[in-house]
Write a protein that holds these residues in place. Structure first.
Motif, PDB file in Angstrom:
ATOM      1  N   LEU A   5     -39.563 -12.793  -4.264  1.00 37.21           N
ATOM      2  CA  LEU A   5     -39.241 -13.883  -5.173  1.00 37.21           C
ATOM      3  C   LEU A   5     -40.021 -13.692  -6.464  1.00 37.21           C
ATOM      4  CD1 LEU A   5     -37.906 -16.608  -5.820  1.00 37.21           C
ATOM      5  CD2 LEU A   5     -39.839 -17.712  -4.686  1.00 37.21           C
ATOM      6  N   ASN A   6     -39.292 -13.434  -7.541  1.00 41.53           N
ATOM      7  CA  ASN A   6     -39.918 -13.196  -8.851  1.00 41.53           C
ATOM      8  C   ASN A   6     -41.044 -12.170  -8.756  1.00 41.53           C
ATOM      9  OD1 ASN A   6     -38.106 -14.981  -9.887  1.00 41.53           O
ATOM     10  ND2 ASN A   6     -39.570 -16.583 -10.317  1.00 41.53           N
ATOM     11  N   ARG A  10     -42.524 -13.217  -0.257  1.00 38.28           N
ATOM     12  CA  ARG A  10     -42.546 -14.617   0.177  1.00 38.28           C
ATOM     13  C   ARG A  10     -41.837 -14.720   1.517  1.00 38.28           C
ATOM     14  NH1 ARG A  10     -43.296 -19.301  -3.013  1.00 38.28           N
ATOM     15  NH2 ARG A  10     -42.649 -21.155  -1.900  1.00 38.28           N
ATOM     16  N   LEU A  21     -33.678 -23.013  -1.018  1.00 36.17           N
ATOM     17  CA  LEU A  21     -34.813 -22.364  -1.671  1.00 36.17           C
ATOM     18  C   LEU A  21     -35.180 -23.093  -2.961  1.00 36.17           C
ATOM     19  CD1 LEU A  21     -36.860 -20.042  -1.823  1.00 36.17           C
ATOM     20  CD2 LEU A  21     -35.119 -18.728  -3.049  1.00 36.17           C
ATOM     21  N   ILE A  36     -29.698 -12.858  -7.288  1.00 33.89           N
ATOM     22  CA  ILE A  36     -30.055 -12.283  -5.992  1.00 33.89           C
ATOM     23  C   ILE A  36     -29.526 -10.860  -5.962  1.00 33.89           C
ATOM     24  CG2 ILE A  36     -29.809 -12.424  -3.485  1.00 33.89           C
ATOM     25  CD1 ILE A  36     -29.599 -15.465  -3.787  1.00 33.89           C
ATOM     26  N   THR A  56     -33.915  -9.616  -2.973  1.00 35.06           N
ATOM     27  CA  THR A  56     -34.748  -9.779  -4.156  1.00 35.06           C
ATOM     28  C   THR A  56     -34.168 -10.926  -4.967  1.00 35.06           C
ATOM     29  OG1 THR A  56     -35.318  -7.438  -4.198  1.00 35.06           O
ATOM     30  CG2 THR A  56     -35.599  -8.661  -6.259  1.00 35.06           C
ATOM     31  N   VAL A  57     -34.953 -11.975  -5.114  1.00 35.42           N
ATOM     32  CA  VAL A  57     -34.506 -13.194  -5.786  1.00 35.42           C
ATOM     33  C   VAL A  57     -35.305 -13.369  -7.075  1.00 35.42           C
ATOM     34  CG1 VAL A  57     -34.275 -15.704  -5.561  1.00 35.42           C
ATOM     35  CG2 VAL A  57     -34.007 -14.241  -3.541  1.00 35.42           C
ATOM     36  N   GLU A  58     -34.592 -13.604  -8.164  1.00 37.57           N
ATOM     37  CA  GLU A  58     -35.222 -13.888  -9.448  1.00 37.57           C
ATOM     38  C   GLU A  58     -34.730 -15.246  -9.910  1.00 37.57           C
ATOM     39  OE1 GLU A  58     -37.480 -12.057 -11.177  1.00 37.57           O
ATOM     40  OE2 GLU A  58     -37.480 -10.512  -9.618  1.00 37.57           O
TER      41      GLU A  58
END
Length: 66
Positions: A5-6, A10, A21, A36, A56-58
């Motif tokens: 996350l960023n 996490r 989320l 994502i 991978t989340v931004e």
């Protein structure tokens, strides 16, 4: 399950939706963009988009100004 996350590792519960989320981060009422795995997720699909292990989340906050 583990996600990024960023840029930071996490742990989140299995079957977490994008909406879950965002709410857990206290960002539900904020203007933001969610990406994502390098693909923009439309806000209208946050509830249906399930985050998977290793994703991978931004999250980018929109900042207004003139």
């Amino acid at each position: 399950m583990e996600i990024t996350l960023n840029g930071a590792s996490r742990t989140i519960p299995e079957q977490t939706s994008a909406s879950d989320l965002i709410q857990s981060l206290g960002l539900a009422d904020k203007r933001l963009a969610l990406e994502i795995n390098r693909e923009i997720v439309p806000r209208s699909t946050f509830g249906q988009h399930i985050i998977r292990p290793g994703d991978t989340v931004e999250i980018v906050h929109a900042i207004g100004g003139g």
